[in-house]
Scaffold this active site. Structure first.
Site, short mmCIF file in Angstrom:
data_model
loop_
_atom_site.label_atom_id
_atom_site.label_comp_id
_atom_site.label_asym_id
_atom_site.label_seq_id
_atom_site.Cartn_x
_atom_site.Cartn_y
_atom_site.Cartn_z
N SER A 104 -34.88 -19.59 26.58
CA SER A 104 -33.63 -19.38 27.31
C SER A 104 -33.69 -18.04 28.03
O SER A 104 -34.38 -17.12 27.59
CB SER A 104 -32.45 -19.39 26.34
OG SER A 104 -31.25 -18.95 26.98
N TYR A 117 -27.67 -17.57 18.56
CA TYR A 117 -28.43 -18.37 19.52
C TYR A 117 -29.33 -17.47 20.35
O TYR A 117 -30.53 -17.75 20.52
CB TYR A 117 -27.47 -19.14 20.42
CG TYR A 117 -28.17 -19.94 21.51
CD1 TYR A 117 -28.66 -21.22 21.24
CD2 TYR A 117 -28.35 -19.41 22.79
CE1 TYR A 117 -29.29 -21.96 22.22
CE2 TYR A 117 -28.98 -20.14 23.78
CZ TYR A 117 -29.46 -21.41 23.49
OH TYR A 117 -30.10 -22.13 24.47
#
Length: 209
Positions: A104, A117
């Site tokens: 990400s 996350y």
């Protein structure tokens, strides 16, 4: 192509649209199911050549939340333990030539509303860099897919509606694969990949001002 997921109904929808796709119900958060998936692949699809570690969950949490610890454990299990375990299993296949890990843009500059996350994706990027080196002797290529925020339900319905479409992202990814790239980016993740430490600090501060 083989895809797996927890919800059989969703897999059936894909199957109806793309009949050639092979589906398998599997909860990758469960260790025994990961092992069972590998054994099923080894016995029935031993010519598998690419593993894509795409599973991930995103929870908007605060460290002061009463359920923070339990929530954290589930994210770490799905986002870190599962792909590491699957990688260690699937590289045993003699047919495997490529591992593709989905990280990400938050691996470079975290978003405090999704602290765990963001941290798991930073971990997974670090692991991916090492894995690329470690699997050279096996002639297994390691590719990192680095998406920015996209218009999906990751983290909750409607949270990412204003972001770019998944189709645009996928089109860009395939073009980069054709060019032989090993770090595949899109939009803001391209900027973060090449940003300086100062730029990343400024980006973090801007997101949280």
């Amino acid at each position: 192509m083989i895809i797996c997921g927890r919800r059989e109904s969703v897999l059936n929808e894909v199957k109806a649209q793309f009949p050639s796709v092979i589906t398998k119900v599997c909860d990758l958060a469960v260790e025994t199911e990961r092992i069972a998936l590998y054994e099923w692949i080894r016995e029935n699809h031993s010519d598998l050549n690419i593993l894509i570690n795409n599973a991930g969950i995103q929870k908007w949490v605060s460290v002061s939340d009463a359920d923070f610890y339990q929530s954290m454990k589930s994210e770490i299990n799905t986002n870190i333990e599962a792909p590491l375990h699957l990688t260690s299993l699937f590289i045993q296949l003699k047919s495997l030539t490529t591992v593709m890990n989905v990280t990400s843009g938050l691996a470079f500059s975290p978003f405090a509303k999704v602290p765990v996350y963001s941290a798991t994706k930073a971990f997974f990027r670090s692991f991916t860099l090492s894995l690329r080196h470690l699997l050279k002797e096996k002639n297994i290529e390691v590719i990192e897919i680095i998406p920015p925020a996209l218009n999906t339900d990751l983290g909750g319905i409607g949270l990412h509606d204003a972001h770019p479409s998944v189709s645009s992202f996928i089109e860009s990814i395939f073009e980069q694969l054709k060019d032989g790239k090993q770090e595949l980016t899109f939009g803001t993740s391209e900027t973060r990949l090449h940003a300086s430490a100062e730029d990343l600090r400024n980006h973090f501060n801007a997101m949280h001002s």
